[in-house]
Design a protein around this motif. Structure first.
Motif, mmCIF file in Angstrom:
data_model
loop_
_atom_site.group_PDB
_atom_site.id
_atom_site.type_symbol
_atom_site.label_atom_id
_atom_site.label_comp_id
_atom_site.label_asym_id
_atom_site.label_seq_id
_atom_site.Cartn_x
_atom_site.Cartn_y
_atom_site.Cartn_z
ATOM 1 N N TYR A 125 -9.815 2.236 3.219
ATOM 2 C CA TYR A 125 -9.142 2.738 2.010
ATOM 3 C C TYR A 125 -9.925 2.339 0.770
ATOM 4 O O TYR A 125 -10.682 1.372 0.778
ATOM 5 C CB TYR A 125 -7.690 2.235 1.913
ATOM 6 N N PRO A 126 -9.720 3.100 -0.316
ATOM 7 C CA PRO A 126 -10.407 2.777 -1.565
ATOM 8 C C PRO A 126 -9.569 1.874 -2.468
ATOM 9 O O PRO A 126 -8.335 1.880 -2.416
ATOM 10 C CB PRO A 126 -10.565 4.149 -2.221
ATOM 11 N N ILE A 127 -10.277 1.118 -3.302
ATOM 12 C CA ILE A 127 -9.644 0.324 -4.357
ATOM 13 C C ILE A 127 -10.217 0.847 -5.665
ATOM 14 O O ILE A 127 -11.439 0.777 -5.861
ATOM 15 C CB ILE A 127 -10.000 -1.166 -4.192
ATOM 16 N N TRP A 128 -9.384 1.382 -6.508
ATOM 17 C CA TRP A 128 -9.833 1.875 -7.809
ATOM 18 C C TRP A 128 -9.472 0.841 -8.867
ATOM 19 O O TRP A 128 -8.331 0.383 -8.934
ATOM 20 C CB TRP A 128 -9.162 3.207 -8.143
ATOM 21 N N ILE A 129 -10.446 0.467 -9.695
ATOM 22 C CA ILE A 129 -10.212 -0.559 -10.718
ATOM 23 C C ILE A 129 -10.642 -0.022 -12.077
ATOM 24 O O ILE A 129 -11.740 0.537 -12.191
ATOM 25 C CB ILE A 129 -11.042 -1.835 -10.438
ATOM 26 N N GLY A 130 -9.801 -0.209 -13.092
ATOM 27 C CA GLY A 130 -10.220 0.157 -14.439
ATOM 28 C C GLY A 130 -9.039 0.398 -15.354
ATOM 29 O O GLY A 130 -7.895 0.491 -14.898
ATOM 30 N N LEU A 161 -3.858 9.830 -5.017
ATOM 31 C CA LEU A 161 -3.006 9.988 -3.828
ATOM 32 C C LEU A 161 -3.438 11.231 -3.046
ATOM 33 O O LEU A 161 -3.583 11.185 -1.817
ATOM 34 C CB LEU A 161 -1.536 10.136 -4.236
ATOM 35 N N ALA A 162 -3.631 12.307 -3.784
ATOM 36 C CA ALA A 162 -4.007 13.562 -3.119
ATOM 37 C C ALA A 162 -5.316 13.394 -2.360
ATOM 38 O O ALA A 162 -5.465 13.868 -1.226
ATOM 39 C CB ALA A 162 -4.113 14.681 -4.155
ATOM 40 N N GLN A 163 -6.272 12.669 -2.982
ATOM 41 C CA GLN A 163 -7.557 12.409 -2.293
ATOM 42 C C GLN A 163 -7.358 11.683 -0.970
ATOM 43 O O GLN A 163 -8.170 11.804 -0.063
ATOM 44 C CB GLN A 163 -8.434 11.498 -3.164
ATOM 45 N N GLN A 164 -6.303 10.879 -0.889
ATOM 46 C CA GLN A 164 -6.028 10.137 0.345
ATOM 47 C C GLN A 164 -5.145 10.933 1.299
ATOM 48 O O GLN A 164 -4.626 10.392 2.278
ATOM 49 C CB GLN A 164 -5.340 8.790 0.021
ATOM 50 N N GLY A 165 -4.927 12.191 0.967
ATOM 51 C CA GLY A 165 -4.130 13.045 1.850
ATOM 52 C C GLY A 165 -2.639 12.888 1.645
ATOM 53 O O GLY A 165 -1.842 13.355 2.471
ATOM 54 N N HIS A 212 -0.709 -4.725 7.805
ATOM 55 C CA HIS A 212 -0.445 -3.307 7.524
ATOM 56 C C HIS A 212 -1.264 -2.933 6.292
ATOM 57 O O HIS A 212 -0.959 -3.374 5.185
ATOM 58 C CB HIS A 212 1.067 -3.118 7.281
ATOM 59 N N GLN A 213 -2.344 -2.171 6.499
ATOM 60 C CA GLN A 213 -3.244 -1.866 5.390
ATOM 61 C C GLN A 213 -2.652 -0.771 4.503
ATOM 62 O O GLN A 213 -2.060 0.178 5.014
ATOM 63 C CB GLN A 213 -4.607 -1.385 5.921
ATOM 64 N N PRO A 214 -2.827 -0.907 3.177
ATOM 65 C CA PRO A 214 -2.399 0.184 2.291
ATOM 66 C C PRO A 214 -3.308 1.406 2.461
ATOM 67 O O PRO A 214 -4.405 1.298 3.024
ATOM 68 C CB PRO A 214 -2.563 -0.419 0.896
ATOM 69 N N LYS A 215 -2.855 2.543 1.953
ATOM 70 C CA LYS A 215 -3.685 3.759 1.964
ATOM 71 C C LYS A 215 -4.592 3.799 0.749
ATOM 72 O O LYS A 215 -5.553 4.567 0.692
ATOM 73 C CB LYS A 215 -2.795 5.010 1.931
ATOM 74 N N LEU A 216 -4.253 2.972 -0.240
ATOM 75 C CA LEU A 216 -4.935 3.045 -1.526
ATOM 76 C C LEU A 216 -4.498 1.862 -2.379
ATOM 77 O O LEU A 216 -3.336 1.457 -2.309
ATOM 78 C CB LEU A 216 -4.487 4.357 -2.211
#
Ligand SMILES: NC(=O)c1ccc[n+]([C@@H]2O[C@H](COP(=O)([O-])OP(=O)(O)OC[C@H]3O[C@@H](n4cnc5c(N)ncnc54)[C@H](O)[C@@H]3O)[C@@H](O)[C@H]2O)c1
Ligand SMILES: [Zn+2]
Length: 372
Positions: A19-24, A35-39, A166-170
């Motif tokens: 999964y990705p981590i977006w920071i900023g 969310l959409a990018q993660q399906g 339990h890993q997050p999706k994002l």
């Protein structure tokens, strides 16, 4: 707003669970497209879990932006603080989720610090045998808790005893949300940032030493770098050992002591997780020196933590015997043995099993009653 290119992206590489981590600053405005990018499309119901401090600050704007993108959104608000990580609160949220009609395709969203993240993640891990969830961390400390998939609630006899992987999706980490943190919570967050340096990267510790003042002010010239580097260490460790069969244990530097302090000082606000970890890392360094595994680590460790306004001695009234009893129950322990992550030098640690009780007791006694 499609501005995802201005944010930093880190990736946790765990095969199908990657999964990705977006920071900023402003990441949250882009949450619908992330969310959409993660399906996760707008056909999925979202259920936000947050606490009473965070809700008035950020719940409405997050709900509005998700609803504007077409997502059905409902929420639960829990009391702030460690006490929310309980089976009682867990059950209450499951009730609300069922009443809101959440099914297996629904997605839980953790909007808050490590408490909300751990609780929400555990609800997601258990609800209908597991549904997706997303982390929206709002504390500095949650740079740690939102990554890696450890989710849990507490038992009166021990921290994080009831939990899961339990890993997050994002993970969507909007640094502008940190500006409302009280100073004490900023300090608590830096305890885990310092931990990531101490276990892995001496040059990161030196960089923190150089930048303490700006970091404490959440100066945007240095804050993102602190977060990328600290999260980078966490990812490097977790992606080698997702379920803690080996190296992942090093992330628990200071935590055997910390969990005992938290269990005994109560989860009711006397001392928070970051503060307990701070004391625990100094205790671990002193123990390493006593066992002749390290030299001159405790002074540098405690000096840096003090500069972040963190405590480095045990709170009054903690009894060494009681602490040892709780530490013997620690999840890292096998058969009641005392197991610690101990520094060998700044930037390198190892797991030491079966540490003699006498030395642990000496360290605890030397750290009681305000002695530095
Ligand atoms: N799962 C993991 O890998 C992991 C790692 C480290 C810590 N943890 C857990 O994390 C928890 C501690 O997390 P924490 O320190 O974030 O505590 P927290 O979630 O209790 O947040 C601290 C306080 O700050 C408030 N707050 C949160 N965001 C805010 C904001 N943006 N503005 C103003 N106030 C805000 C909260 O309401 C709370 O009062 C502990 O339970 C610890 O065990 C888990
Ligand atoms: Zn921790």
């Amino acid at each position: 707003m499609e501005q995802t290119h201005t944010f930093k992206r880190l990736g946790v590489d765990l095969g199908v669970r990657s999964y990705p981590i977006w920071i900023g600053e402003g990441v949250l405005q882009s949450l619908p497209s992330l969310l959409a990018q993660q399906g996760i499309g707008a056909d999925r119901c979202l259920f936000i879990i947050t606490d009473e401090h965070v809700a008035p600050l950020y719940l409405e704007s997050l709900t509005n932006s998700l609803q504007a993108a077409g997502y059905p959104v409902s929420h639960a608000i829990v009391k702030p603080g460690e006490q929310a990580k309980s089976l009682t609160v867990f059950e209450g949220i499951v009730t609300q989720a069922l009443e809101a009609g959440l099914d297996r395709k629904s997605v839980f969203v953790a909007l808050g610090g490590g408490v909300v993240g751990d609780l929400c993640g555990y609800v997601a891990a258990a609800y209908m045998r597991g549904v997706d969830f997303v982390q929206v961390p709002t504390t500095l400390l949650a740079h740690d808790s939102s990554v890696g998939g450890k989710v849990a609630v507490n038992h009166p006899l021990g921290k994080n005893i009831i939990g899961a992987f339990h890993q997050p999706k994002l993970v969507a980490y909007d640094t502008s949300l940190l500006q409302t943190l009280p100073p004490r919570e900023i300090s608590a967050g830096y305890a885990e940032v310092v931990k990531h340096g101490l276990i892995w990267d001496e040059s990161f510790v030196a960089w923190l030493e150089k930048n303490v003042e700006q970091l404490t002010r959440l100066d945007s010239h240095v804050l993102p770098e602190a977060l990328y580097r600290a999260i980078g260490v966490k990812i490097a460790v977790v992606s080698q050992d997702e379920r803690e069969n080996g190296i992942r244990a090093i992330l628990n530097l200071g935590h055997t002591f910390a969990h005992a302090i938290e269990s005994l000082a109560g989860y009711s606000g006397g001392i928070n997780h970051g503060e307990a970890v701070s004391i625990g890392m100094v205790a671990a360094a002193r123990l390493a020196e006593k066992l002749q595994l390290a030299n001159h680590v405790s002074e540098r460790t405690s000096n840096l933590l003090k500069r972040f306004n963190l405590p480095t001695v045990l709170p009054n009234g903690l009894d060494a015997d009681e602490m040892i009893k709780v530490m013997r129950r620690d999840k890292k322990g096998e058969g009641g043995k005392l197991v610690f992550v101990l520094p060998r030098e700044v930037g390198r640690v190892e797991v030491v099993k079966d540490v003699p009780e006498a030395q642990v007791r000496e360290v605890l006694e030397q750290m009681t009653g305000g002695e530095q």
